[in-house]
Design an enzyme around this catalytic site. Structure first.
Site, PDB file in Angstrom:
ATOM      1  N   GLU A 107      65.707  60.746 120.431  1.00  0.00           N
ATOM      2  CA  GLU A 107      64.305  60.923 120.026  1.00  0.00           C
ATOM      3  C   GLU A 107      63.788  59.756 119.203  1.00  0.00           C
ATOM      4  O   GLU A 107      62.651  59.339 119.365  1.00  0.00           O
ATOM      5  CB  GLU A 107      64.139  62.216 119.220  1.00  0.00           C
ATOM      6  CG  GLU A 107      64.088  63.474 120.069  1.00  0.00           C
ATOM      7  CD  GLU A 107      65.456  63.844 120.603  1.00  0.00           C
ATOM      8  OE1 GLU A 107      66.451  63.380 120.018  1.00  0.00           O
ATOM      9  OE2 GLU A 107      65.533  64.587 121.592  1.00  0.00           O
TER      10      GLU A 107
ATOM     11  N   HIS B   4      63.538  75.916 119.272  1.00  0.00           N
ATOM     12  CA  HIS B   4      62.574  75.734 120.353  1.00  0.00           C
ATOM     13  C   HIS B   4      61.290  76.491 120.076  1.00  0.00           C
ATOM     14  O   HIS B   4      60.480  76.696 120.971  1.00  0.00           O
ATOM     15  CB  HIS B   4      63.154  76.263 121.676  1.00  0.00           C
ATOM     16  CG  HIS B   4      64.238  75.417 122.249  1.00  0.00           C
ATOM     17  ND1 HIS B   4      65.336  75.013 121.538  1.00  0.00           N
ATOM     18  CD2 HIS B   4      64.395  74.905 123.489  1.00  0.00           C
ATOM     19  CE1 HIS B   4      66.135  74.286 122.315  1.00  0.00           C
ATOM     20  NE2 HIS B   4      65.588  74.204 123.505  1.00  0.00           N
TER      21      HIS B   4
END
Lengths: 332, 374, 521
Positions: free
Chosen positions: A68, A137
């Site tokens: 990321e 999530h």
């Protein structure tokens, strides 16, 4: 990609609308590139970038290594060198590793160089709970980025808003964090104009007008609020505001509304303490003090870690909790 | 099945000119001409002079914290000289000022940065570099992205990025190396291994025997050079720059050098470094060997040295005057560069910053009664 | 860490030698008094927590004094070394003293300029040299204290009045909205019996208390001399129902503190020492001068300060207009007053190029008369209609009034007036007028000298239509006369233009048929 029959008849979902915005912008501006994990061949784990690599090729819809910070940092470099990158961070919980590059560089470069070098990038991140997903999530980190000077933070929840705001974000000369409430990715369809259009960043939407109380919210909570309003007696008139943009906040719309109604309830999924509702509450207190007939209430997630999905619906603000808060505020 | 070797590697250390200014003829191809050496030697002194004066500025309260570049000029200049000014792009950390100056950054910009003025980062139009980078190890990803853009647009441009041995411990370093090699971008990674990351010596920083070997994991051509040898640095850098420009992808250079001064003016290396070690490196100063070489070639002498020292002093004195002569930035600058266009809340804060209430109207007549931003 | 520089170039202040160092031990002087030093020559060796450092001279000069003994611990910020005489050193090849003086000079003046209010001079605050330090430090404290006083953070000082959680005797519990209402109606909320939850005073309670009072909205006293717009609404002098005997000679409990915090002027007014003896204070009504009323007052003040007012007056014979008006009213079933016709006439006149000067606004900075200013003549005609409401005067705006027919204007006026009174008028509709009309004084009186709705440049006050003597064709008769007072900003509008404009308005009103349609298609 031409619209399918279902899209033509019934309208677009949020996913369709975002896909269409991406496609149209990439067609219009050759500087626009998408990069992220699984965005290319796989079309994105939510299929938001479906079909785009076929049209634009591997050089413009790029499958990156699993990193990321790498995605965010190279996107920053691309932006510095004149491209318009759209990095995707696969889930809200994975913004962590990208945080340094996003907040210490993307947000700061314009001011650091007094405008000599700027970062026109748009980070796309699915957020929010309610889809029975694994840990990390389902979070809602918008307050953190609203609190980071130099970033714009956007969270549309309807297809029409999503297409217009994403287009605006891509064209914006500053870094924009584009949050996509995944719970409503496919939950409904609406008519979306086929042509390109933008919705300006920093403008809230009055979803329904009213005179008794103002509800301010964003993301999937907008739909919970609509359900809550349905539960209320007919003669109760609620003004519902969908912020659409978290930062910069549309203060005028909020103030105008609360000065009219004198009451406000703010709803968000994110934890209550230091959530963005706290900022709105403070602003209302500053600018509407003498118009208030009741204290400003917040219906929010708790100051706990987002639970795994068995308890998820107990955590998220739902129509019942919202209706109760509205009722109490009306009766104050 | 018998085992078979799937991977072997070797890394060479390259030196062309030793500490005494003697060139190894066998290594001396594709290095610098005598004229070039002379010019770069003179330029190196100018950079050293600025570095010394910058230190004194801090000590006399005229500038904030400053990290000296002393002793590392050859690594900066040798690599920068191998790249094309105005075309190739430099991504520094903060110990390669000489490279930045060589590629067009006015010297006083560096002083402005350490004097607490963002205008020192306002890279002038046409100068192809990023400003100094404070968060360690984060700039290489930017360099990767920039080089990637050159490749996407098929431009014959190369990016060079600088960092220290400490930075190679950061995750971002590895992510940058990985992306750069996966996407084969035109980038040269230059590690100035000056043996110290503040007080942490290389041996504590990593188990690797060389920094160069870290690049093996990314299938990148990788070299270790004597960082204080201008010729070796230039030779290898040129090879790497040409490779990148020709589409051959990224390379890695470990320039072995030494941090002759403290980490910054807020540091005292005597607390953790052995003076003997420092002394052993003093003789390997790039300036010393270059001067010796030029003197043997009758291209330099004490008279020329004195004259040049005076010239450098004068130049640097002007640079300091320029930096100190700049007016304090406007208060509004705090607000005006946050976004391309200011938003209403920021405008409110800016307008009311000098009063005691932030945009609150005590009479609470409402927003409509307050002066609206233009 | 601050880069401290003395305003005096002959002083060298011991700087912070490395992030956050506060003091250092002087190990050794490397110069003596009388030595000549160059810029960067080492003056002393000093030891800090972090390092042993050499301190260079920031300038060339001759050492006049060394302030510190070897072995002594010196604080960052003291004057370490002084140089001989000023000016002499500046002549050196090293112009640094001059530049540092310049940057300090600019440093200080820039700071002053930016702050505008009297902030302690930054340069001097840091120029700690003996007594100087104390003085500026003290003035620092005072400055800060004053600024805090002025700040909106008054919860503590308010004595919890607004906190309202404790129903102390004589202190009402009420929401902010109710308090404001009470304040605006001039009702003493602490003397009202609350019927809400927990003894809270509700809106109904407040209105009840106010309605019962005997007060005549004394418009007459609204001074004939300044009848129109933005006049401080001549407070419907509410005599609060129950005025306990205790109240009279001291202001309503707790309330007197408010103005002094909120208003920029030192507000002696509402906190006087006991009123002059014998001035009948027991029967006087003390109303805090604040809130909407005060804001309007300030606007009036600004208008008078900025615009140079002059007024032309005339009367229109509206006899036939009156007939027309009644016909229109009965035909439409709606109430139609003279006002829409006046508005229509005004819109027509403002549309004419020779009178465009009246349809303008002035862009200027009252605080800075020397700055650039502009007179903006508008093509559109947006008429402000001064409207009386409970909370004071409001000026809703009829946009593009020149595109509306009379009936439409009439409806628009009625609607906006209603919205203004019920406080539901949107913010945008209170902004953007290019000219204002007022018939606020039309209950009585003929002519007026209205106050312009600054930054506009003209305002028309409409008096009361009354039967009067007219001369028509040399014959005396009775007609309905409508007095008109047109005030203009003489900086922008000359006398002739104003007079002609008024004459044109009068002419239109006297030939009213043409007013029925819009001025502009």
């Amino acid at each position: 990609m031409p619209r399918t029959d279902v899209m033509k008849q019934k309208g677009l979902t949020l996913v369709d609308a975002i896909n269409e915005a991406l496609e149209q912008e990439m067609t219009r501006d050759s500087r626009v590139v998408i990069l992220g994990e699984d965005v290319g061949a796989n079309g994105g784990v939510f299929r938001v970038t479906e079909g785009l690599q076929k049209i634009f090729g591997k050089d413009r819809v790029i499958d990156t290594p699993l990193a990321e910070s790498g995605i965010m940092g190279t996107a920053i470099g691309l932006a510095m060198a004149g491209m318009r990158p759209i990095p995707e961070i696969q889930f809200d919980g994975f913004l962590g590793p990208a945080y340094d590059q996003l907040t210490n560089h993307a947000a700061r470069y314009r001011t650091r160089t007094r405008g000599a070098i700027t970062i026109p990038l748009t980070v796309r991140v699915p957020v929010g709970g309610g889809i029975h997903a694994p840990e990390l999530h389902s979070d809602s980190p918008e307050a953190i980025y609203a609190h980071t000077p130099g970033l714009k933070v956007v969270m549309p929840c309807t297809p029409v808003d999503a297409k217009g705001l994403l287009t605006a974000a891509i064209r914006d000369p500053d870094p924009v964090v584009f949050f996509e409430p995944k719970r409503v990715y496919r939950s409904f369809r609406e008519e979306v104009p086929e042509e390109e259009y933008t919705i300006p960043i920093g403008h809230a939407k009055v979803v329904s007008e009213g005179t008794d109380l103002t509800v301010v919210t964003w993301g999937a909570s907008v739909f919970e609020c609509l359900a809550a309003i349905d539960k209320l007696p007919e003669d109760v008139s609620i003004e519902l505001i969908d912020l659409r943009t978290i930062y910069p906040i549309d203060l005028d719309t909020i103030v105008q509304s609360v000065q009219k109604t004198g009451r406000c309830v703010i709803v968000h999924e994110a934890p209550k303490t230091s959530g963005f509702g706290a900022e709105i509450s403070s602003l209302i207190q500053e600018h509407c003090f003498l118009f208030l007939k009741a204290p400003v209430q917040r219906v929010a997630g708790f100051d706990t870690v987002m639970p795994y999905y068995k308890l998820e619906l107990d955590y998220l603000p739902d129509a019942k909790r919202i209706a109760e808060s509205v009722t109490q505020t009306l009766a104050y | 099945m018998p085992r078979k070797s799937v991977y072997k590697a070797e890394i060479e250390h390259i030196q062309v000119m030793d500490e005494n200014g003697v060139i190894d003829a066998a290594q001396s191809r594709n290095t610098l001409s005598d004229e070039e050496i002379l010019e770069l030697f003179k330029f190196m002194q100018q950079c050293r002079q600025l570095d010394e004066i910058a230190f004194k500025l801090q000590r006399s309260g005229r500038m904030g914290t400053y990290p000296q570049n002393k002793g590392q000029e050859a690594a900066a200049i040798g690599t920068a000289y191998a790249a094309k000014k105005g075309q190739d792009f430099l991504v520094p950390c903060y110990r390669e000022n000489a490279a930045l100056f060589m590629h067009g950054l006015p010297m006083h910009y560096v002083l402005l940065h350490w004097m607490g003025d963002e205008r020192g980062n306002q890279i002038p139009e046409g100068v192809q570099q990023l400003p100094l980078c404070i968060p360690i190890g984060t700039q290489m990803l930017h360099a990767t992205g920039i080089a990637w853009a050159f490749k996407m647009r098929k431009e014959p441009k190369v990016a060079l990025t600088y960092f220290g041995d400490g930075a190679t411990s950061e995750g971002d370093f590895h992510e940058a190396m990985n992306f750069a090699s996966v996407f084969q971008v035109p980038l040269v990674f230059i590690c100035q291994n000056n043996q110290w990351a503040i007080s942490v010596p290389r041996e504590t920083q990593m188990r690797s025997k060389t920094v160069a070997q870290k690049a093996l994991a990314y299938e990148m051509p990788t070299y270790q050079v004597d960082g204080n040898d201008l010729l070796a640095v230039y030779k290898i850098a040129k090879e790497c720059v040409d490779r990148a420009r020709g589409g051959g992808g990224p390379s890695f250079i470990e320039a072995v050098t030494y941090r002759l001064a403290d980490h910054t003016t807020a540091d005292d290396a005597r607390r953790y470094r052995d003076q003997k070690e420092v002394d052993s490196w003093l003789g390997r100063d790039p300036l010393i060997r270059l001067r010796k070489y030029l003197e043997t070639k009758d291209l330099w002498d004490e008279t020329k040295q004195k004259a040049h020292e005076e010239k450098c002093k004068a130049i640097v004195s002007e640079v300091v005057k320029t930096a100190e002569g700049i007016e304090k930035p406007s208060f509004d600058d705090i607000f005006d560069y946050t976004f391309a266009a200011i938003n209403p809340e920021l405008e409110r804060q800016k307008r009311t910053a000098r009063t005691s209430s932030l945009g609150q109207d005590p009479t609470q007549v409402g927003l409509s009664e307050q002066p609206q931003p233009a | 860490m601050s880069l401290q520089k003395s305003a005096n170039p002959d002083e060298f202040i011991l700087p912070d030698l490395g992030e956050g160092v506060h003091e250092a031990e002087l190990i050794k002087w490397r110069v003596s008094v009388g030595d000549h030093v160059n810029e960067h020559d080492i003056l002393a060796e000093m030891e800090t927590d972090k390092a042993l450092v050499e301190v260079p001279s920031p300038r060339e000069g001759v050492i006049a004094s060394l302030n510190g003994k070897e072995g002594e611990v010196l604080k960052v910020g003291i004057v370490l070394v002084t140089y001989q005489g000023s000016g002499g050193a500046a002549a050196g090849s090293n112009a640094t003293p001059a530049t540092s003086a310049k940057s300090q000079g600019s440093h200080v003046s820039a700071t002053e300029k930016e702050w505008g209010i009297e902030a302690p001079k930054a340069g001097e605050r840091n120029a700690v040299n003996g007594s100087g330090a104390h003085a500026s430090a003290q003035s620092d404290e005072i400055e800060i204290a004053e600024r805090t006083e002025d700040a909106g953070t008054v919860v503590g000082k308010m004595g919890g009045e607004l906190a309202g959680m404790s129903a102390a005797p004589g202190k009402a519990l009420a929401t902010p909205a109710v308090r404001r209402l009470a304040r605006d109606l001039g009702v003493d909320i602490d003397n009202i019996n609350g019927t809400g939850i927990g003894g809270r005073v509700t809106e109904k309670d407040v209105r009840g208390a106010s309605g019962g009072g005997s007060h005549v909205p004394s418009r007459a006293t609204a001074a004939p001399s300044k009848s129109a717009p933005a006049p401080a609404r001549p407070a419907p002098q509410p005599a609060p129902v129950s005025r306990p005997a205790a109240a009279p000679s001291r202001p309503a409990p707790g309330r007197e503190e408010v103005p002094s915090k909120f208003t920029p002027q030192p507000s002696a007014p509402s906190r006087p020492a006991a009123p002059a003896a014998g001035s009948g204070s027991e029967n006087d009504l003390r109303i805090p001068f604040r809130g909407v009323r005060r804001t309007i007052a300030q606007r009036l003040r600004q208008s008078i300060n900025q615009a140079v007012h002059f007024t032309v007056m005339d009367e229109a014979d509206v006899t036939s207009l009156d007939t027309l008006r009644r016909k229109l009213a009965s035909a439409s079933g709606e109430k139609v007053s003279f006002l829409p016709f006046v508005a229509s006439a005004v819109a027509r006149v403002l549309n004419q190029s020779q009178f465009r000067a009246l349809n303008a606004t002035v862009e200027e900075d009252p605080a800075n008369p020397a700055a650039d200013a502009f007179i903006v003549q508008h093509r559109s005609v947006h008429l402000g209609i001064a409207t009386d409401t409970e909370t004071g005067l409001m000026v809703p705006v009829i946009r593009d009034a020149d595109r509306l027919g009379v009936l439409e204007v009439s409806r628009a006026i009625a609607m906006t007036a209603e919205m203004a009174r019920s406080r539901s008028i949107p913010r945008e509709q209170l902004m953007g007028s290019t000219f204002t009309i007022s018939n606020v004084g039309s209950h009585a009186g003929r002519f007026a000298t209205p106050v312009i709705n600054y930054p506009e440049v003209g305002i028309l006050a409409v008096g009361r239509a009354k039967d009067g003597v007219v001369v028509r064709n040399g014959m005396i008769g009775v007609g309905k006369m409508l007095p008109l007072s047109l005030a203009c900003d003489h900086r922008v509008v000359d006398g002739a233009t104003a007079a002609l404009a008024l004459a044109e308005i009068v002419k239109l009103l006297q030939d009213a048929e043409q007013l029925l349609g819009p001025a502009r298609g």
